[in-house]
Design a protein around this motif. Structure first.
Motif, short mmCIF file in Angstrom:
data_model
loop_
_atom_site.label_atom_id
_atom_site.label_comp_id
_atom_site.label_asym_id
_atom_site.label_seq_id
_atom_site.Cartn_x
_atom_site.Cartn_y
_atom_site.Cartn_z
N LEU A 225 57.65 16.30 11.92
CA LEU A 225 56.85 15.08 12.11
C LEU A 225 55.60 15.38 12.93
O LEU A 225 54.51 14.88 12.64
CB LEU A 225 57.70 14.02 12.80
N GLY A 226 55.76 16.23 13.93
CA GLY A 226 54.60 16.61 14.73
C GLY A 226 53.56 17.35 13.92
O GLY A 226 52.35 17.11 14.07
N ASP A 526 52.51 6.74 12.71
CA ASP A 526 52.94 5.52 13.40
C ASP A 526 54.34 5.70 13.99
O ASP A 526 54.61 5.28 15.12
CB ASP A 526 52.94 4.34 12.41
N VAL A 527 55.24 6.32 13.22
CA VAL A 527 56.60 6.55 13.71
C VAL A 527 56.57 7.47 14.93
O VAL A 527 57.27 7.25 15.91
CB VAL A 527 57.48 7.15 12.60
N TYR A 528 55.75 8.50 14.86
CA TYR A 528 55.69 9.47 15.95
C TYR A 528 55.14 8.84 17.23
O TYR A 528 55.60 9.16 18.33
CB TYR A 528 54.83 10.67 15.55
N VAL A 529 54.18 7.95 17.08
CA VAL A 529 53.63 7.26 18.25
C VAL A 529 54.70 6.39 18.90
O VAL A 529 54.88 6.40 20.13
CB VAL A 529 52.40 6.42 17.85
N LEU A 530 55.43 5.63 18.07
CA LEU A 530 56.51 4.80 18.61
C LEU A 530 57.59 5.65 19.27
O LEU A 530 58.11 5.32 20.33
CB LEU A 530 57.12 3.96 17.48
N TYR A 531 57.92 6.75 18.61
CA TYR A 531 58.94 7.65 19.16
C TYR A 531 58.49 8.23 20.50
O TYR A 531 59.27 8.25 21.47
CB TYR A 531 59.19 8.78 18.15
#
Length: 617
Positions: A225-226, A526-531
């Protein structure tokens, strides 16, 4: 559309869940508070050994070896996270007749949720649900490191509780030697309880598998993801730089290049299917053109059921012809209109589009250059009043029109919008007219003309006002058709990648990177920011995202000014990035899947309300 939204949200939710569970499973809980537990009395002639913690890859295996050598049975209260890490040790416990309980999911944790997670781990590993659950107690071996001292402090008439540590195998030997007349057995047997272990139910096994997978592979998912986020960030910044640089270059060249006066007679082709709401305004705006030469209008009604043809005929305007045919599709309607057109300068326009008085003159003027085969006009959103309309207005200015400026500078515009485009008849004839091969006939035609060696240019001063969908469902259907047709056109014209022309070297690659790869990968950002912000304790993720949004907002503001628009709608841009952007992601993903499966789509029309006339009238 609802099913696709559910699928997207479910997929993103599962991804977020996997990352969150991995972060939870691999983090350390607060300093554990171990309670003092008084051992229950055991049945005469028995002894009960209870081990807490683990399974530990080194010490648990030694404990099991020692128990097997002494033919002793025991009870293990395991930690769920360790069960997922070392499932083979738990399987050995059960296979060798030992009893298994849970003390939590992480060492020292006593929450109900942690206990439930630990039960799921057992269900996945050994298909067992256990009735034994207790927090980790304070035991002598946590304070002493001499096996003899530990063994001396234990009361064999009560349940003996220890932790799985380096001293435990030695303590087992000392107890076995000291109590030769005792039968070392499980907790339930020694205390006279009923059986504690039973088969796990299916839901627990499935949940346990998901938890185990997330814990073991979450770090890989986070790494991937990164990497995806880094790729997305690079692509997005690259696009922003290209937009700011090449769009300015395109406008500068447009001002510097001398445009020769060119006002040929024009045939305007209007394909229409159920366009009764807007067709009258569209035709009037063309007839009222200030173009100095002859302008004929050919309206091709493609089997409309709402009286579109009758609306145009009732106008009784000069130079307007109406042709009706059965519903054969937009490509057939365009070809029929081109065949009937008397002039060589062709303007193709949708039936929901309204021209300004000078639009026809400006869109055909670049055809004065004999190397130009087609001209794209500037499509403007007429009904931009509501939030959805405002978002589409921003998308047209900061997305489609700005992209067109970039690709105009690179001389590889892949799409002349159906709302307004001028074509040289020779160029259209050379590529065989409008092809039925794709749903995006405008993109297909533009790519074919470019590959044939003609130049395709953008004329931002030729403005046309179109009515955009007013509902999320209508917008989704329209963008789905556009995206699907674009993929079809890209696939059809993939041989351009092996050719010398700019369409293969720049145009197709631009579409692939920024209209396929970027939207498909962007939800990961978006998922990575939330995570990072709410799970991984990395608040800097929100700061980086906010900075990224600020750059995009500034780029959108530049696009508005470049297009001669007010900056007032810019306040809605951050909201667009949070909500509207997710719809475009879903459209691209679904379109890509549909295109790969080869599922055909038909020409569709959105429900119209005549708002284009209101905006310009």
């Amino acid at each position: 559309m609802r099913a696709h939204w559910i699928s997207l949200l479910l997929g993103l939710g599962l991804l977020m869940g996997a990352l969150s569970f991995h972060a939870y499973a691999t983090s350390l809980p607060d300093e554990p508070i171990r309670a003092t537990i008084t051992g229950e009395p055991v049945v005469d002639g028995t002894a009960a050994l209870v081990f807490h913690g683990g399974p530990h890859p080194r010490w648990t295996s030694r404990v099991l070896d020692k128990l097997a050598a002494r033919d002793m049975k025991a009870t293990f209260f395991v930690v769920g996270a360790q069960v997922n890490e070392h499932p083979e040790l738990v399987r050995r416990m059960v296979a060798e007749g030992h009893e298994v309980g849970v003390s939590g999911f992480r060492s020292g944790e006593t929450t109900r949720l942690g206990t439930a997670f630990a039960q799921n781990a057992l269900a996945d590993t050994v298909n067992v649900h256990t009735g034994l659950s207790e927090p980790e107690p304070d035991t002598p071996d946590l304070h002493r490191y001499d096996a003899k001292q530990i063994a001396a402090d234990l009361d064999p008439d009560r349940v003996i509780r220890l932790h799985v540590t380096s001293t435990t195998p030695g303590v087992i030997d000392l107890l076995a030697d000291a109590l030769p007349d005792r039968r070392f057995t499980t907790l339930t047997t020694a205390t006279g309880r009923g059986a504690a272990m039973s088969d796990a139910w299916f839901g627990a096994r499935v949940t346990g598998y998901a938890q185990s997978w997330s814990q073991r592979h979450g770090d890989v998912v986070a790494t991937i993801l990164g990497i995806i986020c880094a790729v997305v960030a690079v692509f997005a910044l690259l696009r922003t730089v290209m937009q700011l640089g090449l769009a300015h270059t395109s406008r500068r060249l447009h001002r510097e290049i001398e445009v020769r006066p060119h006002a040929p007679p024009v045939s305007v082709i209007v394909p229409a299917y159920n366009e009764a709401a807007n067709i009258a305004a569209a035709v009037r705006s063309i007839v009222n053109s200030e173009h100095p030469a002859d302008v004929e209008v050919v309206v091709v009604d493609d089997g409309s059921t709402d009286g579109t043809a009758q609306v145009v005929e009732a106008l009784n305007l000069p130079g307007v012809r109406v042709v009706s045919q059965s519903n054969l599709g937009k490509f057939a309607a365009l070809n029929a209109g081109i065949a009937l057109a008397r002039h060589d300068a062709l303007v193709l326009v949708d039936g929901d589009t309204v021209f300004e008085p000078d639009t026809v003159s400006k869109v055909v003027r670049p055809l004065g250059d004999t190397g130009v085969g087609a001209v794209s006009g500037n499509v403007k959103v007429a009904n931009r009043g509501g939030l959805l309309g405002r978002w589409q207005h921003l998308e047209y200015c900061a997305g489609s029109n700005l992209d067109r400026q970039i690709l105009n500078a690179l001389e590889c515009i892949p799409t002349i919008p159906g709302a307004i485009g001028a074509f040289r008849r020779d160029a259209v004839d050379e590529v065989g007219g409008i092809s039925p091969d794709t749903l995006a006939e405008d993109t297909d035609l533009t790519m074919a003309i470019t590959r044939a060696g003609w130049r395709v240019v953008y004329e931002p001063a030729a403005r046309a006002w179109t009515e955009v969908p007013t509902s999320a469902r209508g917008l989704y259907k329209q963008r789905y058709r556009w995206s699907y047709g674009t993929f079809q056109s890209m696939w059809k014209h993939r041989p351009a990648l092996r050719e010398e022309g700019r369409m293969g070297r720049f145009g197709l690659l631009y579409l692939l990177v920024f209209h396929v790869v970027l939207p498909v990968l962007a939800p990961a950002l978006d998922v990575y920011v939330l995570y990072g912000a709410f799970v991984a304790d990395a608040p800097w993720a929100l700061v980086i995202w906010a900075a990224f949004l600020a750059v995009q907002t500034a780029s959108a503001g530049y696009a508005l000014r470049l297009d001669g628009e007010s900056l007032k709608p810019l306040w809605a841009f951050p909201l667009q990035q949070l909500a509207y952007r997710q719809l475009t992601y879903l459209v691209v993903v679904q379109s890509l899947v549909t295109a790969l499966h080869g599922t055909p789509l038909k020409w569709q029309t959105a429900r119209r309300s005549g708002l284009a006339e209101v905006a310009t009238g």
